[in-house]
Design a protein around this motif. Structure first.
Motif, mmCIF file in Angstrom:
data_model
loop_
_atom_site.group_PDB
_atom_site.id
_atom_site.type_symbol
_atom_site.label_atom_id
_atom_site.label_comp_id
_atom_site.label_asym_id
_atom_site.label_seq_id
_atom_site.Cartn_x
_atom_site.Cartn_y
_atom_site.Cartn_z
ATOM 1 N N VAL A 164 5.291 -7.476 10.814
ATOM 2 C CA VAL A 164 5.648 -8.507 12.361
ATOM 3 C C VAL A 164 4.762 -9.074 12.368
ATOM 4 O O VAL A 164 5.593 -10.340 12.505
ATOM 5 C CB VAL A 164 5.574 -6.829 13.544
ATOM 6 N N VAL A 165 3.645 -8.850 12.359
ATOM 7 C CA VAL A 165 2.939 -10.804 12.622
ATOM 8 C C VAL A 165 3.020 -11.032 11.702
ATOM 9 O O VAL A 165 3.386 -12.638 12.095
ATOM 10 C CB VAL A 165 1.613 -10.111 12.805
ATOM 11 N N LYS A 166 3.115 -11.541 10.479
ATOM 12 C CA LYS A 166 3.400 -11.850 9.139
ATOM 13 C C LYS A 166 4.246 -12.722 9.148
ATOM 14 O O LYS A 166 5.089 -14.179 9.443
ATOM 15 C CB LYS A 166 3.055 -11.233 8.172
ATOM 16 N N SER A 167 5.934 -12.482 9.801
ATOM 17 C CA SER A 167 7.127 -12.801 9.764
ATOM 18 C C SER A 167 7.226 -13.093 11.082
ATOM 19 O O SER A 167 7.810 -14.645 11.018
ATOM 20 C CB SER A 167 7.764 -11.730 10.001
ATOM 21 N N TYR A 168 6.727 -13.351 12.350
ATOM 22 C CA TYR A 168 6.504 -14.090 13.254
ATOM 23 C C TYR A 168 6.015 -15.363 13.316
ATOM 24 O O TYR A 168 6.925 -16.206 13.836
ATOM 25 C CB TYR A 168 6.199 -13.502 14.739
ATOM 26 N N ASN B 136 2.368 6.807 20.876
ATOM 27 C CA ASN B 136 3.774 7.344 20.010
ATOM 28 C C ASN B 136 4.141 8.105 20.475
ATOM 29 O O ASN B 136 5.155 8.413 19.057
ATOM 30 C CB ASN B 136 2.273 8.728 20.799
ATOM 31 N N GLY B 137 5.177 7.728 21.469
ATOM 32 C CA GLY B 137 6.527 7.659 21.463
ATOM 33 C C GLY B 137 7.469 7.009 20.902
ATOM 34 O O GLY B 137 8.206 7.245 20.646
ATOM 35 N N MET B 138 7.039 5.861 20.673
ATOM 36 C CA MET B 138 8.066 4.732 19.927
ATOM 37 C C MET B 138 7.862 5.033 18.649
ATOM 38 O O MET B 138 8.534 5.246 17.679
ATOM 39 C CB MET B 138 7.351 3.221 20.539
ATOM 40 N N LEU B 139 6.359 5.638 17.979
ATOM 41 C CA LEU B 139 6.318 6.126 16.693
ATOM 42 C C LEU B 139 7.195 7.081 16.339
ATOM 43 O O LEU B 139 7.704 7.008 15.268
ATOM 44 C CB LEU B 139 4.995 6.514 16.318
ATOM 45 N N GLY C 210 -1.825 -3.436 19.296
ATOM 46 C CA GLY C 210 -2.921 -3.717 18.149
ATOM 47 C C GLY C 210 -2.409 -2.538 17.187
ATOM 48 O O GLY C 210 -2.060 -1.651 17.458
ATOM 49 N N ARG C 211 -3.969 -2.578 16.311
ATOM 50 C CA ARG C 211 -3.251 -1.555 14.962
ATOM 51 C C ARG C 211 -4.483 -0.581 15.556
ATOM 52 O O ARG C 211 -4.970 -0.710 16.340
ATOM 53 C CB ARG C 211 -4.109 -2.676 13.882
ATOM 54 N N ASN D 134 5.475 -9.557 20.791
ATOM 55 C CA ASN D 134 4.338 -9.392 21.839
ATOM 56 C C ASN D 134 4.144 -8.347 22.252
ATOM 57 O O ASN D 134 3.272 -7.547 22.497
ATOM 58 C CB ASN D 134 5.282 -9.932 23.511
ATOM 59 N N LYS D 135 5.466 -7.071 21.717
ATOM 60 C CA LYS D 135 5.089 -5.393 22.171
ATOM 61 C C LYS D 135 4.315 -4.744 20.472
ATOM 62 O O LYS D 135 3.356 -4.313 21.604
ATOM 63 C CB LYS D 135 6.491 -4.998 21.391
#
Length: 334
Positions: free
Chosen positions: A177-181, A98-101, A220-221, A214-215
């Motif tokens: 992010v997942v698709k790009s990595y 939540n802090g990151m968001l 997760g979603r 990894n972050k």
């Protein structure tokens, strides 16, 4: 002589015609000879009926029912990821994410999402009342109800809209992010593979690295944890393309009815007003479908549905037919 001989035959013919007329009149004396209008209330809502007799032992009844609109608030918690965790671990992860968001999108996600449920169970009906006994107080009823297949709906509360927008934005970032990595890894082993950026800004493309991957996969979603799949993994209801969470209950539009009732005049001296009680079953097609906006059926596809929705799901699954209980106040028009 011929004329005299015909007189008895003519007399007999006239008598037969008169007898047939009397018999026909006797048979038809109950055919549409009066009109009743009724106000109803009960498990199908409030309604209005009109009825006419078609025989001494049968009456046709048509009308509609309307279920008054009322709201019921249901609470759900936002779930992060699919890993089984304690409440303390989930809360700690939620707080960090939540802090990151908040730093990304400028808003926080409320841990609790409220959904508002509302019935929309309206019907037209055509019923036939049969009176098998001489006193005409007991009746057996058969017929059908017909209405929209959606009989209830639920949607997120307005005050939770900003939280759902933040959840939708994070899930979009997670997927990119997942698709790009994964595309970057594929390009390392295949020179023909083209890596896909997770973001383009100011004419520059940004690709996901292992640290960012990894972050986001650690968290997760995000979604509203409503129930669990059959294998025990959480089922999360994520916002739709309009950043909302919704659900609806659906049954067959055509709903046969079978029941019985008892009634009589309110006064022994005057049959203008009467009161009757009806009890029966509406066959709405077996277990209703409780569909979320992503197509998941909460009645059949998942288990352990949470909150008040879970209580409603248990009740709905227990009733393959809809019980009809109604009270009818009738006035004879003519």
């Amino acid at each position: 002589m011929i004329c005299l001989s015909l007189l008895p035959a003519v007399g007999m013919t006239a008598q037969n015609v008169d007898d047939n007329h009397l018999e026909t009149s006797k048979d038809n004396k109950h055919f549409f000879n009066h009109l009743d209008i009724s106000l109803t209330t009960g498990s199908t809502g409030i309604g209005l009926d009109v009825a006419m007799p078609v025989a001494e032992w049968m009456k046709l009844r048509a009308g509609f029912t309307y279920m008054p609109r009322f709201n019921q608030t249901m609470h759900f918690g936002v779930q992060i990821g699919d890993k089984p965790e304690t409440e303390e671990e989930q809360q700690s992860k939620f707080d960090r994410l939540n802090g990151m968001l908040e730093s990304f999108v400028g808003t926080k996600v409320d841990r609790q999402i409220d959904m508002i449920g509302e019935p929309c169970f309206d019907n037209v009906k055509l019923l036939a009342d049969f009176y098998p006994f001489k006193n005409k107080k007991w009746h057996i009823t058969a017929g059908f109800y017909y209405g929209g297949s959606k009989i209830a709906k639920a949607w997120n509360a307005t005050e939770d809209a900003t939280s759902l927008v933040a959840v939708a934005m994070y899930n979009n970032l997670y997927g990119r992010v997942v698709k790009s990595y994964e595309s970057v890894l594929a390009s390392m082993s295949d020179p023909n593979a083209v890596p896909e950026p997770f973001m383009s800004f100011g004419g520059n493309d940004y690709y996901a690295d292992e640290e960012l991957y990894n972050k986001v996969t650690y968290y997760g979603r995000m979604g509203v944890h409503i129930a669990d799949y059959k294998d025990g993994t959480p089922y999360r209801l994520e916002p739709d393309e309009n950043n909302m969470v919704k659900a609806q209950i659906r049954v067959n539009k055509f709903r046969p009815y079978l029941g019985f009732g008892y009634g009589g005049a309110l006064s022994k001296k005057d049959d203008t007003y009467s009161l009757s009680f009806d009890c029966g079953m509406m066959f709405w097609g077996g277990t209703p479908k409780i569909l979320t906006h992503d197509g998941t059926d909460l009645a059949n596809d998942v288990d352990h549905v949470r909150g008040k929705v879970g209580d409603y799901v248990k009740i709905i699954k227990a009733f393959k037919v809809y019980p009809v209980l109604s009270l009818r106040l009738t006035r004879k028009i003519f």
